[in-house]
Design a protein around this motif. Structure first.
Motif, short mmCIF file in Angstrom:
data_model
loop_
_atom_site.label_atom_id
_atom_site.label_comp_id
_atom_site.label_asym_id
_atom_site.label_seq_id
_atom_site.Cartn_x
_atom_site.Cartn_y
_atom_site.Cartn_z
N LEU A 1 11.63 -0.74 21.07
CA LEU A 1 12.31 -0.23 22.12
C LEU A 1 11.46 0.03 23.45
O LEU A 1 12.11 -0.41 24.43
CB LEU A 1 12.64 1.29 21.64
CG LEU A 1 13.67 2.41 22.81
CD1 LEU A 1 14.77 1.47 22.86
CD2 LEU A 1 13.67 3.60 22.02
N LYS A 2 10.45 0.27 23.13
CA LYS A 2 9.26 0.44 24.42
C LYS A 2 9.45 -0.92 25.15
O LYS A 2 9.35 -1.22 26.32
CB LYS A 2 7.87 0.77 23.94
CG LYS A 2 7.79 2.10 23.56
CD LYS A 2 6.30 2.45 22.87
CE LYS A 2 5.88 3.83 22.69
NZ LYS A 2 4.80 4.07 22.02
N ARG A 3 9.13 -2.17 24.27
CA ARG A 3 8.98 -3.45 24.96
C ARG A 3 10.70 -3.69 25.62
O ARG A 3 10.57 -4.45 26.63
CB ARG A 3 8.82 -4.46 24.10
CG ARG A 3 7.28 -4.45 23.80
CD ARG A 3 6.79 -5.42 22.84
NE ARG A 3 7.02 -6.96 23.44
CZ ARG A 3 7.05 -7.90 22.58
NH1 ARG A 3 6.36 -7.96 21.32
NH2 ARG A 3 7.50 -9.29 23.12
N ILE A 4 11.68 -3.19 25.01
CA ILE A 4 13.03 -3.79 25.44
C ILE A 4 13.23 -3.04 26.77
O ILE A 4 13.67 -3.41 27.71
CB ILE A 4 13.99 -3.20 24.27
CG1 ILE A 4 14.09 -4.13 23.30
CG2 ILE A 4 15.53 -3.32 25.05
CD1 ILE A 4 14.71 -3.59 22.07
N MET A 5 12.67 -1.69 26.98
CA MET A 5 12.76 -0.96 27.99
C MET A 5 12.13 -1.54 29.21
O MET A 5 12.30 -1.49 30.64
CB MET A 5 12.92 0.47 28.12
CG MET A 5 13.59 1.06 27.16
SD MET A 5 15.37 1.11 27.94
CE MET A 5 16.33 0.81 26.51
N GLU A 6 10.87 -2.14 28.85
CA GLU A 6 10.17 -2.71 29.90
C GLU A 6 10.53 -4.18 30.33
O GLU A 6 10.43 -4.46 31.47
CB GLU A 6 8.70 -2.83 29.47
CG GLU A 6 7.98 -1.54 29.18
CD GLU A 6 6.67 -1.76 28.34
OE1 GLU A 6 6.06 -2.81 27.81
OE2 GLU A 6 6.28 -0.52 28.04
N LEU B 1 14.16 10.98 18.05
CA LEU B 1 13.93 12.05 19.09
C LEU B 1 13.07 11.20 20.04
O LEU B 1 13.09 11.15 21.26
CB LEU B 1 13.60 13.46 18.85
CG LEU B 1 14.59 14.16 18.26
CD1 LEU B 1 14.09 15.38 17.75
CD2 LEU B 1 15.87 14.48 19.10
N HIS B 2 11.94 10.60 19.55
CA HIS B 2 10.96 9.90 20.50
C HIS B 2 11.75 8.93 20.98
O HIS B 2 11.33 8.71 22.14
CB HIS B 2 9.86 9.61 19.62
CG HIS B 2 8.61 8.81 20.27
ND1 HIS B 2 8.40 9.32 21.62
CD2 HIS B 2 7.82 7.64 20.05
CE1 HIS B 2 7.27 8.39 21.91
NE2 HIS B 2 7.20 7.56 20.99
N ALA C 1 16.69 5.27 24.49
CA ALA C 1 17.75 4.82 23.60
C ALA C 1 18.89 5.81 24.18
O ALA C 1 18.73 7.09 24.37
CB ALA C 1 17.32 5.05 22.19
N ILE C 2 20.08 5.34 23.99
CA ILE C 2 21.32 6.19 24.50
C ILE C 2 21.61 7.13 23.36
O ILE C 2 21.87 8.44 23.65
CB ILE C 2 22.62 5.34 24.73
CG1 ILE C 2 22.23 4.22 25.93
CG2 ILE C 2 23.66 5.82 24.86
CD1 ILE C 2 21.87 4.90 27.11
N ASP C 3 21.72 6.96 21.92
CA ASP C 3 22.24 7.75 21.07
C ASP C 3 21.59 7.36 19.49
O ASP C 3 20.67 6.38 19.62
CB ASP C 3 23.47 7.57 21.10
CG ASP C 3 24.20 9.06 20.66
OD1 ASP C 3 23.47 9.84 19.79
OD2 ASP C 3 25.32 9.23 20.93
N SER D 1 11.60 22.04 17.37
CA SER D 1 10.00 22.08 17.34
C SER D 1 9.52 21.15 18.67
O SER D 1 8.56 21.71 19.38
CB SER D 1 9.73 21.25 16.24
OG SER D 1 8.36 21.12 16.04
N ARG D 2 10.20 20.17 18.97
CA ARG D 2 9.76 19.23 20.02
C ARG D 2 9.76 20.18 21.46
O ARG D 2 8.95 20.28 22.30
CB ARG D 2 10.29 18.09 20.27
CG ARG D 2 10.07 17.15 21.66
CD ARG D 2 10.79 15.91 21.66
NE ARG D 2 10.31 15.26 22.90
CZ ARG D 2 9.20 14.71 23.16
NH1 ARG D 2 8.34 14.38 21.93
NH2 ARG D 2 8.98 14.03 24.14
#
Length: 368
Positions: free
Chosen positions: A68-73, A94-95, A101-103, A227-228
């Motif tokens: 996901l990190k790479r996709i967003m970048e 949640l991270h 991520a949308i959902d 918690s977060r």
């Protein structure tokens, strides 16, 4: 009408086949392709240019979070995470939503869910909803979340809002009794964890009100969310417990799978949790929380409706307004991941403020 192109990324051949079958049944959707891990998924996104990606959290080679990190970048696109319902799965999900991520969809029974049909409608609805989300919105909001980690404490100056951000209702506070006790009620769904982080982390420790929150999420996920938020906020944030007396400076999140209701006990308010029937498919339901709060006397209510699909909260808002003094805030279209719930609330004509998400905490404090 052009079909929504979906890429399915999952390490299980069975899950890829099952999700493909589900999505292919919807005439609005076409499965553009599948990928067996995060690396393969990143490659296929570049080749196929899908409108939406479903991304498994737990995969070999490159897991869902790293992918996901790479996709967003590299090639940002609306992403829906598929996650197990374990506590670790909830934390990872949640991270992922903080990253962009949308959902998410919680798999009913772990990594390979033979009973995925239980969430079939939810999957279809979320894919269709995600297809309309602008990538620019995702990137802007995920970046903005980083600025909310250090709570902002200065509420001494309230700047006037632009006229176009106000609803058709007057912002007059003539009937608003600043000495009366206040109860803050927040409802949200798709994109909610990001929106809640924007708002809750900006509320000061000494806020003179308790906060009740309904976020559409399954069990475990609400516990991880509480918690977060608690770790990032000046106020205390916790998952609500049946029968507890609410306290000022504490935010209570409805546990997944339970309606949260407010009940008067003498001069106090107690939390009531129950598993009565879902309302319009939701348990917890914002409508149920709002409607229960409408019966609480001697409190003025501040109702907040933020990003989410559907219209949960609309009927409850009408009931709140008909039975007592309220101020109501809706998140703007500009910052909502999905503008369904705020739009439905605005249509009632009971909204006092329409605010970008970064301004909602400030407006709450204006009324507290």
């Amino acid at each position: 009408m052009e079909k929504i192109k979906v890429l399915i990324v999952d390490d299980s051949a069975f899950m890829r086949k099952l999700i493909t079958e589900f999505l292919s049944e919807d005439p609005r959707i076409t499965v553009a392709g599948t990928a067996r891990n995060g690396e393969d998924g990143i490659k296929k996104i570049k080749e196929l240019k899908p409108d939406v990606v479903t991304l498994d959290v737990e995969m070999p080679v490159l897991n869902g979070i790293s992918a996901l990190k790479r996709i967003m970048e590299e090639n940002p696109v609306p992403v829906i995470m598929l996650s197990s319902t374990t506590l670790e799965g909830a934390d990872n999900t949640l991270h992922a939503m903080q990253i962009g991520a949308i959902d998410f969809i919680a798999k009913p029974s772990g990594s390979i869910s033979l009973d995925l049909y239980k969430v079939k409608k939810e999957l279809l609805d979320k894919v269709v909803s995600a297809s309309s989300v602008k990538v620019k919105t995702i990137l802007n909001l995920s970046n903005e979340v980083q600025s909310t980690i250090v709570p902002q404490r200065n509420y001494s100056k309230i700047e006037p809002k632009d006229k176009e951000k106000q609803s058709q209702k007057s912002l007059s506070t003539e009937k608003w009794n600043s000495n009366k006790q206040k109860l803050i009620l927040i409802g949200t769904s798709t994109g909610g964890p990001r929106a809640l982080q924007h708002v809750i982390t900006k509320l000061p420790r000494d806020i003179n009100a308790a906060i009740l929150i309904v976020q559409h999420m399954p069990p475990n996920f609400t516990k991880s969310l509480a918690s977060r938020l608690d770790s990032l906020s000046e106020i205390t944030v916790k998952e609500a417990v049946h029968g507890e007396i609410i306290q000022k400076g504490v935010a209570y999140i409805a546990p997944g799978g339970f309606h949260l209701k407010a009940k008067s006990i003498g001069r106090n308010i107690a939390v009531q949790l129950d598993q009565t029937e879902p309302i319009n498919g939701h348990r917890p339901s914002v409508d149920v929380m709002f409607q229960s709060a409408s019966t609480i006397n001697n409190y003025e209510k501040i109702a907040v409706i933020m990003t989410g699909m559907g219209s949960d909260g609309k009927n409850g808002l009408v009931e709140l307004a008909s039975r007592g003094e309220i101020k109501a805030i809706a998140e703007s279209k500009e910052t909502s991941i999905v503008f369904g719930m705020p739009k439905a609330a605005i249509a009632t004509n009971y909204i006092n403020n329409i605010e970008n998400v970064e301004s909602i905490a400030e407006t709450i404090m204006k009324y507290v």
